[in-house]
Design a protein around this motif. Structure first.
Motif, short mmCIF file in Angstrom:
data_model
loop_
_atom_site.label_atom_id
_atom_site.label_comp_id
_atom_site.label_asym_id
_atom_site.label_seq_id
_atom_site.Cartn_x
_atom_site.Cartn_y
_atom_site.Cartn_z
N UNK A 128 0.85 -1.18 0.00
CA UNK A 128 0.00 0.00 0.00
C UNK A 128 0.89 1.25 0.00
N UNK A 129 0.40 2.26 -0.70
CA UNK A 129 1.11 3.54 -0.77
C UNK A 129 0.20 4.64 -0.23
N UNK A 130 0.82 5.68 0.25
CA UNK A 130 0.09 6.82 0.81
C UNK A 130 0.05 7.94 -0.23
N UNK A 131 -1.18 8.41 -0.56
CA UNK A 131 -1.37 9.47 -1.53
C UNK A 131 -2.14 10.63 -0.90
N UNK A 132 -1.84 11.83 -1.34
CA UNK A 132 -2.50 13.04 -0.87
C UNK A 132 -3.21 13.70 -2.05
N UNK A 133 -4.45 14.11 -1.84
CA UNK A 133 -5.29 14.64 -2.90
C UNK A 133 -5.59 16.11 -2.64
N UNK A 134 -4.92 16.99 -3.38
CA UNK A 134 -5.14 18.43 -3.27
C UNK A 134 -6.15 18.84 -4.34
N UNK A 135 -7.07 19.73 -3.98
CA UNK A 135 -8.11 20.14 -4.93
C UNK A 135 -8.05 21.63 -5.19
N UNK A 136 -8.52 21.98 -6.39
CA UNK A 136 -8.53 23.39 -6.79
C UNK A 136 -9.66 23.58 -7.79
N UNK A 137 -10.61 24.46 -7.43
CA UNK A 137 -11.60 24.87 -8.42
C UNK A 137 -11.96 26.32 -8.16
N UNK A 138 -11.16 27.15 -8.85
CA UNK A 138 -11.37 28.59 -8.71
C UNK A 138 -10.86 29.10 -7.39
N UNK A 139 -11.75 29.71 -6.62
CA UNK A 139 -11.35 30.30 -5.35
C UNK A 139 -11.27 29.28 -4.22
N UNK A 140 -11.68 28.04 -4.48
CA UNK A 140 -11.66 27.00 -3.45
C UNK A 140 -10.48 26.07 -3.67
N UNK A 141 -9.55 26.10 -2.73
CA UNK A 141 -8.37 25.23 -2.80
C UNK A 141 -8.21 24.52 -1.46
N UNK A 142 -7.87 23.25 -1.53
CA UNK A 142 -7.59 22.50 -0.31
C UNK A 142 -6.30 21.72 -0.48
N UNK A 143 -5.57 21.60 0.60
CA UNK A 143 -4.36 20.79 0.64
C UNK A 143 -4.62 19.65 1.60
N UNK A 144 -4.48 18.45 1.10
CA UNK A 144 -4.71 17.24 1.89
C UNK A 144 -3.49 16.98 2.77
N UNK A 145 -3.66 17.09 4.07
CA UNK A 145 -2.54 16.81 4.97
C UNK A 145 -2.70 15.48 5.70
N UNK A 146 -3.75 14.72 5.34
CA UNK A 146 -3.98 13.42 5.95
C UNK A 146 -3.61 12.29 5.00
N UNK A 147 -4.13 12.37 3.78
CA UNK A 147 -3.82 11.36 2.77
C UNK A 147 -4.67 10.11 2.89
N UNK A 148 -4.44 9.20 1.94
CA UNK A 148 -5.21 7.96 1.85
C UNK A 148 -4.28 6.84 1.43
N UNK A 149 -4.42 5.69 2.06
CA UNK A 149 -3.66 4.50 1.68
C UNK A 149 -4.36 3.81 0.52
N UNK A 150 -3.63 3.63 -0.57
CA UNK A 150 -4.17 2.95 -1.75
C UNK A 150 -3.14 1.97 -2.29
N UNK A 151 -3.62 1.04 -3.08
CA UNK A 151 -2.74 -0.02 -3.60
C UNK A 151 -1.66 0.51 -4.53
N UNK A 152 -2.04 1.44 -5.44
CA UNK A 152 -1.09 1.90 -6.44
C UNK A 152 -1.57 3.17 -7.10
N UNK A 153 -0.82 3.65 -8.10
CA UNK A 153 -1.15 4.89 -8.79
C UNK A 153 -2.47 4.76 -9.56
N UNK A 154 -2.79 3.57 -10.04
CA UNK A 154 -4.06 3.38 -10.75
C UNK A 154 -5.25 3.55 -9.81
#
Length: 82
Positions: free
Chosen positions: A1-27
């Motif tokens: 398992x790998x740890x990935x962080x998902x940052x989002x951006x849509x216009x004026x709304x931006x978030x930085x994921x500081x927790x992350x998610x454990x997933x099997x792979x890049x797919x």
């Protein structure tokens, strides 16, 4: 398992994921990022056009390993709008 962080951006709304998610792979991260972009677009339709919805995926080292972008544009052809 790998740890990935998902940052989002849509216009004026931006978030930085500081927790992350454990997933099997890049797919698996790609699947999650695509679902997140679709949800963002669904929830953000009332904010005006045009709009880009972006999810950037970082790995444990902080490197961006994947970016999913959805561009939303609405056009009114001259003859089609009443």
């Amino acid at each position: 398992m790998r740890h990935f962080f998902f940052d989002t951006d849509y216009g004026v709304f931006r978030t930085v994921d500081d927790v992350g998610t454990e997933l099997a792979d890049i797919e698996a991260a790609k699947t999650e990022a695509r679902a997140a972009v679709a949800d963002m677009a669904k929830d953000g339709l009332h904010g005006g056009d045009p709009r880009d919805f972006v999810v950037s995926v970082r790995d444990e080292a902080g490197r961006t390993v994947l970016r999913v972008t959805l561009a939303l544009t609405t056009e009114y052809p001259a003859e089609g709008r009443e």
